[in-house]
Scaffold this motif. Structure first.
Motif, PDB file in Angstrom:
ATOM      1  N   UNK A  88       0.841  -1.196   0.000  1.00 49.28           N
ATOM      2  CA  UNK A  88       0.000   0.000   0.000  1.00 49.28           C
ATOM      3  C   UNK A  88       0.873   1.243   0.000  1.00 49.28           C
ATOM      4  N   UNK A  89       0.372   2.272  -0.676  1.00 50.74           N
ATOM      5  CA  UNK A  89       1.059   3.555  -0.723  1.00 50.74           C
ATOM      6  C   UNK A  89       0.119   4.619  -0.170  1.00 50.74           C
ATOM      7  N   UNK A  90       0.575   5.357   0.836  1.00 54.85           N
ATOM      8  CA  UNK A  90      -0.223   6.439   1.400  1.00 54.85           C
ATOM      9  C   UNK A  90      -0.284   7.578   0.398  1.00 54.85           C
ATOM     10  N   UNK A  91      -1.408   7.685  -0.280  1.00 51.09           N
ATOM     11  CA  UNK A  91      -1.610   8.730  -1.290  1.00 51.09           C
ATOM     12  C   UNK A  91      -2.950   9.400  -1.044  1.00 51.09           C
ATOM     13  N   UNK A  92      -2.938  10.682  -0.894  1.00 51.03           N
ATOM     14  CA  UNK A  92      -4.153  11.474  -0.743  1.00 51.03           C
ATOM     15  C   UNK A  92      -4.452  12.092  -2.106  1.00 51.03           C
ATOM     16  N   UNK A  93      -5.393  11.477  -2.809  1.00 54.27           N
ATOM     17  CA  UNK A  93      -5.745  11.910  -4.159  1.00 54.27           C
ATOM     18  C   UNK A  93      -7.251  12.127  -4.248  1.00 54.27           C
ATOM     19  N   UNK A 124     -11.666  11.377  -0.918  1.00 57.14           N
ATOM     20  CA  UNK A 124     -10.217  11.400  -1.050  1.00 57.14           C
ATOM     21  C   UNK A 124      -9.668  10.019  -0.736  1.00 57.14           C
ATOM     22  N   UNK A 125      -8.682   9.580  -1.514  1.00 56.87           N
ATOM     23  CA  UNK A 125      -8.049   8.302  -1.205  1.00 56.87           C
ATOM     24  C   UNK A 125      -7.193   8.461   0.045  1.00 56.87           C
ATOM     25  N   UNK A 126      -7.034   7.376   0.777  1.00 55.41           N
ATOM     26  CA  UNK A 126      -6.141   7.358   1.940  1.00 55.41           C
ATOM     27  C   UNK A 126      -4.901   6.542   1.602  1.00 55.41           C
ATOM     28  N   UNK A 127      -5.126   5.424   0.898  1.00 60.25           N
ATOM     29  CA  UNK A 127      -4.001   4.656   0.383  1.00 60.25           C
ATOM     30  C   UNK A 127      -4.448   3.882  -0.851  1.00 60.25           C
ATOM     31  N   UNK A 128      -3.452   3.509  -1.659  1.00 61.69           N
ATOM     32  CA  UNK A 128      -3.704   2.847  -2.944  1.00 61.69           C
ATOM     33  C   UNK A 128      -2.707   1.702  -3.088  1.00 61.69           C
ATOM     34  N   UNK A 129      -3.183   0.582  -3.632  1.00 61.52           N
ATOM     35  CA  UNK A 129      -2.293  -0.532  -3.965  1.00 61.52           C
ATOM     36  C   UNK A 129      -2.679  -1.033  -5.348  1.00 61.52           C
ATOM     37  N   UNK A 130      -1.966  -2.022  -5.841  1.00 56.72           N
ATOM     38  CA  UNK A 130      -2.295  -2.565  -7.158  1.00 56.72           C
ATOM     39  C   UNK A 130      -3.572  -3.398  -7.130  1.00 56.72           C
ATOM     40  N   UNK A 131      -4.073  -3.711  -5.934  1.00 58.74           N
ATOM     41  CA  UNK A 131      -5.292  -4.527  -5.850  1.00 58.74           C
ATOM     42  C   UNK A 131      -6.473  -3.809  -5.216  1.00 58.74           C
ATOM     43  N   UNK A 132      -6.291  -2.559  -4.740  1.00 57.18           N
ATOM     44  CA  UNK A 132      -7.414  -1.877  -4.136  1.00 57.18           C
ATOM     45  C   UNK A 132      -7.094  -0.476  -3.669  1.00 57.18           C
ATOM     46  N   UNK A 133      -8.145   0.168  -3.150  1.00 61.57           N
ATOM     47  CA  UNK A 133      -8.067   1.560  -2.712  1.00 61.57           C
ATOM     48  C   UNK A 133      -8.845   1.703  -1.405  1.00 61.57           C
ATOM     49  N   UNK A 134      -8.284   2.486  -0.482  1.00 67.65           N
ATOM     50  CA  UNK A 134      -9.008   2.889   0.721  1.00 67.65           C
ATOM     51  C   UNK A 134      -9.304   4.363   0.553  1.00 67.65           C
ATOM     52  N   UNK A 135     -10.588   4.750   0.669  1.00 67.96           N
ATOM     53  CA  UNK A 135     -10.958   6.149   0.495  1.00 67.96           C
ATOM     54  C   UNK A 135     -11.943   6.573   1.564  1.00 67.96           C
ATOM     55  N   UNK A 136     -12.079   7.874   1.735  1.00 71.54           N
ATOM     56  CA  UNK A 136     -13.043   8.414   2.681  1.00 71.54           C
ATOM     57  C   UNK A 136     -14.225   8.960   1.896  1.00 71.54           C
TER      58      UNK A 136
END
Length: 114
Positions: A8-13, A30-42
């Motif tokens: 996971x990469x901590x990216x606020x996008x 806004x995203x909180x983190x991104x990986x090649x298999x998914x995204x965590x967003x608010x």
């Protein structure tokens, strides 16, 4: 020890929910983190586990690029938290960018499956 399929990469996008199942949506977050298999967003959207989603992530671009590049994605909700965080898979994606003549019109490269 944490076991994840992908780093996971901590990216606020900027994040936009475009479609929720078959229903068009325009929910921003806004995203909180991104990986090649998914995204965590608010987001304040009331999503359920298993819901299919279509979403857009606006990627950071160098200052010399005037037109934004966005990632158009499809996936499913896998986790929701009380803090309005949503984890969603990244099953298909395509890069889209605005045209110089019509910055609001986007054109896309074919969807890729991962």
């Amino acid at each position: 020890m944490e076991r994840r399929r992908a780093q996971r990469y901590d990216l606020r996008l900027p994040f936009e929910l475009v479609r929720w199942g078959r229903t068009p949506a325009s929910v921003r977050g806004e995203t909180k983190n991104v990986s090649s298999s998914g995204v965590l967003f608010s987001s304040e959207a009331k999503l359920g586990i298993g819901d299919p989603l279509e979403y857009m992530i606006t990627l950071a671009s160098p200052p010399d690029h005037a037109l934004p590049v966005r990632l158009h994605c499809m996936g499913k909700v896998v986790r929701c938290t009380r803090e309005s965080e949503v984890a969603v898979t990244l099953e298909r994606y395509e890069f889209v960018r605005a045209s110089k003549r019509a910055p609001d019109a986007l054109f896309a490269l074919p969807l890729a499956r991962i």
